[in-house]
Motif scaffolding. Structure first.
Motif, PDB file in Angstrom:
ATOM      1  N   VAL A 130      15.638 -19.104  -3.975  1.00  0.00           N
ATOM      2  CA  VAL A 130      15.731 -19.392  -5.405  1.00  0.00           C
ATOM      3  C   VAL A 130      15.204 -20.795  -5.700  1.00  0.00           C
ATOM      4  N   ILE A 131      15.488 -21.739  -4.816  1.00  0.00           N
ATOM      5  CA  ILE A 131      14.976 -23.101  -5.019  1.00  0.00           C
ATOM      6  C   ILE A 131      13.448 -23.110  -4.944  1.00  0.00           C
ATOM      7  N   VAL A 132      12.894 -22.368  -3.990  1.00  0.00           N
ATOM      8  CA  VAL A 132      11.436 -22.252  -3.904  1.00  0.00           C
ATOM      9  C   VAL A 132      10.886 -21.584  -5.166  1.00  0.00           C
ATOM     10  N   PHE A 133      11.596 -20.605  -5.681  1.00  0.00           N
ATOM     11  CA  PHE A 133      11.193 -19.918  -6.914  1.00  0.00           C
ATOM     12  C   PHE A 133      11.082 -20.901  -8.078  1.00  0.00           C
ATOM     13  N   CYS A 134      11.943 -21.924  -8.088  1.00  0.00           N
ATOM     14  CA  CYS A 134      11.896 -22.911  -9.168  1.00  0.00           C
ATOM     15  C   CYS A 134      10.561 -23.641  -9.220  1.00  0.00           C
ATOM     16  N   PHE A 135       9.914 -23.787  -8.068  1.00  0.00           N
ATOM     17  CA  PHE A 135       8.664 -24.552  -8.019  1.00  0.00           C
ATOM     18  C   PHE A 135       7.436 -23.657  -8.159  1.00  0.00           C
ATOM     19  N   MET A 136       7.635 -22.375  -8.375  1.00  0.00           N
ATOM     20  CA  MET A 136       6.507 -21.479  -8.538  1.00  0.00           C
ATOM     21  C   MET A 136       5.637 -21.837  -9.745  1.00  0.00           C
ATOM     22  N   PRO A 137       6.201 -22.195 -10.916  1.00  0.00           N
ATOM     23  CA  PRO A 137       5.337 -22.545 -12.058  1.00  0.00           C
ATOM     24  C   PRO A 137       4.469 -23.766 -11.807  1.00  0.00           C
ATOM     25  N   PHE A 138       4.849 -24.581 -10.823  1.00  0.00           N
ATOM     26  CA  PHE A 138       4.049 -25.759 -10.528  1.00  0.00           C
ATOM     27  C   PHE A 138       2.676 -25.375  -9.977  1.00  0.00           C
ATOM     28  N   ALA A 139       2.627 -24.240  -9.260  1.00  0.00           N
ATOM     29  CA  ALA A 139       1.379 -23.846  -8.591  1.00  0.00           C
ATOM     30  C   ALA A 139       0.695 -22.654  -9.239  1.00  0.00           C
ATOM     31  N   PHE A 140       1.451 -21.802  -9.970  1.00  0.00           N
ATOM     32  CA  PHE A 140       0.876 -20.575 -10.497  1.00  0.00           C
ATOM     33  C   PHE A 140       1.112 -20.478 -11.997  1.00  0.00           C
ATOM     34  N   GLU A 141       0.159 -19.817 -12.646  1.00  0.00           N
ATOM     35  CA  GLU A 141       0.293 -19.512 -14.068  1.00  0.00           C
ATOM     36  C   GLU A 141      -0.300 -18.133 -14.321  1.00  0.00           C
ATOM     37  N   PHE A 142       0.491 -17.244 -14.894  1.00  0.00           N
ATOM     38  CA  PHE A 142       0.035 -15.894 -15.185  1.00  0.00           C
ATOM     39  C   PHE A 142      -0.353 -15.786 -16.659  1.00  0.00           C
ATOM     40  N   GLN A 143      -1.380 -15.010 -16.903  1.00  0.00           N
ATOM     41  CA  GLN A 143      -1.893 -14.824 -18.258  1.00  0.00           C
ATOM     42  C   GLN A 143      -0.812 -14.243 -19.166  1.00  0.00           C
ATOM     43  N   GLY A 144      -0.571 -14.901 -20.281  1.00  0.00           N
ATOM     44  CA  GLY A 144       0.393 -14.429 -21.261  1.00  0.00           C
ATOM     45  C   GLY A 144       1.835 -14.733 -20.921  1.00  0.00           C
ATOM     46  N   CYS A 145       2.074 -15.515 -19.862  1.00  0.00           N
ATOM     47  CA  CYS A 145       3.450 -15.830 -19.451  1.00  0.00           C
ATOM     48  C   CYS A 145       3.718 -17.319 -19.645  1.00  0.00           C
ATOM     49  N   GLU A 146       4.989 -17.650 -19.770  1.00  0.00           N
ATOM     50  CA  GLU A 146       5.383 -19.035 -19.952  1.00  0.00           C
ATOM     51  C   GLU A 146       5.239 -19.799 -18.635  1.00  0.00           C
ATOM     52  N   ARG A 147       5.238 -21.131 -18.751  1.00  0.00           N
ATOM     53  CA  ARG A 147       5.136 -21.972 -17.567  1.00  0.00           C
ATOM     54  C   ARG A 147       6.032 -23.200 -17.723  1.00  0.00           C
ATOM     55  N   PRO A 148       7.344 -23.025 -17.599  1.00  0.00           N
ATOM     56  CA  PRO A 148       8.253 -24.174 -17.729  1.00  0.00           C
ATOM     57  C   PRO A 148       8.091 -25.133 -16.551  1.00  0.00           C
ATOM     58  N   TYR A 149       8.649 -26.293 -16.708  1.00  0.00           N
ATOM     59  CA  TYR A 149       8.563 -27.287 -15.644  1.00  0.00           C
ATOM     60  C   TYR A 149       9.548 -26.942 -14.519  1.00  0.00           C
ATOM     61  N   ALA A 150       9.123 -27.180 -13.280  1.00  0.00           N
ATOM     62  CA  ALA A 150       9.963 -26.875 -12.122  1.00  0.00           C
ATOM     63  C   ALA A 150      11.245 -27.689 -12.150  1.00  0.00           C
ATOM     64  N   THR A 151      11.157 -28.945 -12.566  1.00  0.00           N
ATOM     65  CA  THR A 151      12.349 -29.794 -12.628  1.00  0.00           C
ATOM     66  C   THR A 151      13.355 -29.259 -13.640  1.00  0.00           C
ATOM     67  N   ALA A 152      12.864 -28.758 -14.757  1.00  0.00           N
ATOM     68  CA  ALA A 152      13.754 -28.197 -15.778  1.00  0.00           C
ATOM     69  C   ALA A 152      14.444 -26.938 -15.268  1.00  0.00           C
ATOM     70  N   MET A 153      13.703 -26.089 -14.553  1.00  0.00           N
ATOM     71  CA  MET A 153      14.310 -24.890 -13.977  1.00  0.00           C
ATOM     72  C   MET A 153      15.371 -25.248 -12.939  1.00  0.00           C
ATOM     73  N   LEU A 154      15.058 -26.217 -12.083  1.00  0.00           N
ATOM     74  CA  LEU A 154      16.020 -26.632 -11.063  1.00  0.00           C
ATOM     75  C   LEU A 154      17.275 -27.223 -11.702  1.00  0.00           C
ATOM     76  N   TYR A 155      17.103 -27.956 -12.786  1.00  0.00           N
ATOM     77  CA  TYR A 155      18.247 -28.527 -13.482  1.00  0.00           C
ATOM     78  C   TYR A 155      19.132 -27.437 -14.071  1.00  0.00           C
ATOM     79  N   ARG A 156      18.543 -26.393 -14.659  1.00  0.00           N
ATOM     80  CA  ARG A 156      19.354 -25.296 -15.195  1.00  0.00           C
ATOM     81  C   ARG A 156      20.114 -24.582 -14.075  1.00  0.00           C
ATOM     82  N   LEU A 157      19.459 -24.391 -12.944  1.00  0.00           N
ATOM     83  CA  LEU A 157      20.116 -23.732 -11.811  1.00  0.00           C
ATOM     84  C   LEU A 157      21.301 -24.554 -11.314  1.00  0.00           C
ATOM     85  N   GLU A 158      21.076 -25.845 -11.063  1.00  0.00           N
ATOM     86  CA  GLU A 158      22.153 -26.683 -10.530  1.00  0.00           C
ATOM     87  C   GLU A 158      23.270 -26.864 -11.550  1.00  0.00           C
ATOM     88  N   ARG A 159      22.936 -26.945 -12.828  1.00  0.00           N
ATOM     89  CA  ARG A 159      23.962 -27.075 -13.861  1.00  0.00           C
ATOM     90  C   ARG A 159      24.825 -25.819 -13.924  1.00  0.00           C
TER      91      ARG A 159
END
Length: 395
Positions: free
Chosen positions: A190-219
């Motif tokens: 799951v932690i690795v999943f948080c950093f997926m938007p840093f390297a990949f972007e899919f057409q028509g999909c959102e791309r939030p920041y990895a740090t923001a995703m990790l913060y939501r997970l830890e919170r």
């Protein structure tokens, strides 16, 4: 077939002009577009790193606080306090063990110290007290304890649904190890999943920041474990695991309990704060309602379920969601079969964890974002021009 989702929106006009027919030729042109993207993404990477740094500046302190609480507070301090308050069922049984008992004297003998002659106790007493026809002997045994050997290896714990209807793997070392391996493996994935938007972007999909995703997970994890603390400290429940049995108890194959051994490391306030013996040996007791393993697993699954639908195209997201829920179900199976928790601990976690995650989404509906655009308009236009040149060379 997924290459179409990796194509950057800025490359689509160039590809459309050079390969209107589609088919195999379009796929080859798409591969060229991917190569152009990797070659021309220095500005995008720089902007992305700048945005990640800005998000980290905003939530870095909170992220560290959540991580500290998870490792130290929920993992060490409060669990040590819970173990200090812990009492197994054997301690309650000993409260009602009689300190004296009337026993028949047929098998008792009296030995004359001078002659060594042995005489049945009842006959000796009758000879001394000839006026009495019957003699009752009361033998007082001081410091009597519960006879745990009478259990013949069965755990001395509460009646539980999982113990009755699921296979008992509490004495199987591979199952106990598998329970921890599944938990750690899923958490790291799951932690690795948080950093997926840093390297990949899919057409028509959102791309939030990895740090923001990790913060939501830890919170989310920190708040659900914070909810655990008052529940397991308020009422101490006898442990379901074998290591929470008394050292006077043993399984059929000779494995002994270890409650007294672990509890010796949590007897002082200093040990509460700094003794990591039970954390290291995974021998804590008393932190049952509700299950931390189940709450963590379910929170991770809900996190993946939520972000997968944002980050990935629908066919891929469905596969990832199924895998995540499979991980969670396997984790719950091992929790119950190894008797790490009672069924009620998992049941409570199964509705507290989702409610906690939904509350997190309610109070924090949007992810933190940086103050810069990931790709500037000038960079996008430059990509289109360079893409036209590259595709003409290819054709």
């Amino acid at each position: 077939p997924l290459q179409q989702f990796f194509v950057r929106p800025s490359m689509r006009p160039a590809m459309a002009r050079m390969a209107p027919g589609g088919g195999a030729d379009a796929v080859e042109k798409g591969l060229v577009a991917l190569r152009v993207k990797s070659r021309c993404s220095r500005e995008e990477l720089t902007a992305r790193l700048r945005g990640e740094r800005q998000v980290l500046h905003k939530v870095g302190l909170q992220l560290c606080a959540c991580f500290f609480f998870m490792v130290y507070g929920a993992g060490l301090l409060f669990r040590n306090i819970a173990f200090y308050r812990y009492q197994g069922l054997d301690s309650y049984a000993e409260l009602v063990v009689p300190q004296s008992a009337n026993v028949p004297a047929e098998a008792a003998w009296v030995v004359d110290a001078a002659t060594g002659e042995a005489t049945p106790l009842r006959a000796a007493l009758r000879a001394s007290w000839r006026t009495r026809s019957e003699v009752n002997v009361s033998i007082a045994e001081l410091g009597a304890t519960a006879n745990l050997t009478a259990l013949h290896g069965r755990p001395f714990n509460l009646k539980d649904f999982a113990a009755e209807y699921l296979p008992n793997l509490s004495a199987a070392r591979w199952a106990v190890l598998a329970n921890e391996v599944v938990a750690l493996l899923f958490q790291h994935c799951v932690i690795v999943f948080c950093f997926m938007p840093f390297a990949f972007e899919f057409q028509g999909c959102e791309r939030p920041y990895a740090t923001a995703m990790l913060y939501r997970l830890e919170r989310s994890l920190a708040t659900v474990h914070l909810l655990r603390v008052p529940t397991y400290l308020a009422t101490t429940i006898p442990g379901a695991a074998n290591h929470c049995q008394s050292t006077r108890w043993a399984t059929a194959d000779g494995q002994r309990g270890g409650a007294e051994v672990g509890q010796a490391h949590v007897q002082t306030v200093w040990q509460w704060f700094f003794d990591g013996y039970n954390m290291k040996h995974n021998s804590n007791c008393g932190d049952l309602i509700f299950s931390g393993h189940a709450a963590t697993s379910l929170t991770d699954t809900l996190f993946v379920h939520y972000y997968t639908r944002k980050l990935l195209p629908e066919p891929v997201s469905k596969v990832v969601i199924v895998i995540a829920w499979a991980f969670s179900l396997v984790q719950i199976f091992f929790i119950l079969c190894t008797h790490n928790h009672y069924t009620v601990d998992v049941v409570v976690a199964s509705y507290v964890a989702p409610l906690n995650f939904l509350a997190n989404l309610h109070f924090f509906p949007t992810d933190e974002a940086g103050d810069v655009q990931t790709v500037s308009r000038e960079a996008s236009e430059r990509d289109v021009v360079e893409g036209d040149i590259e595709l003409r060379r290819y054709s």
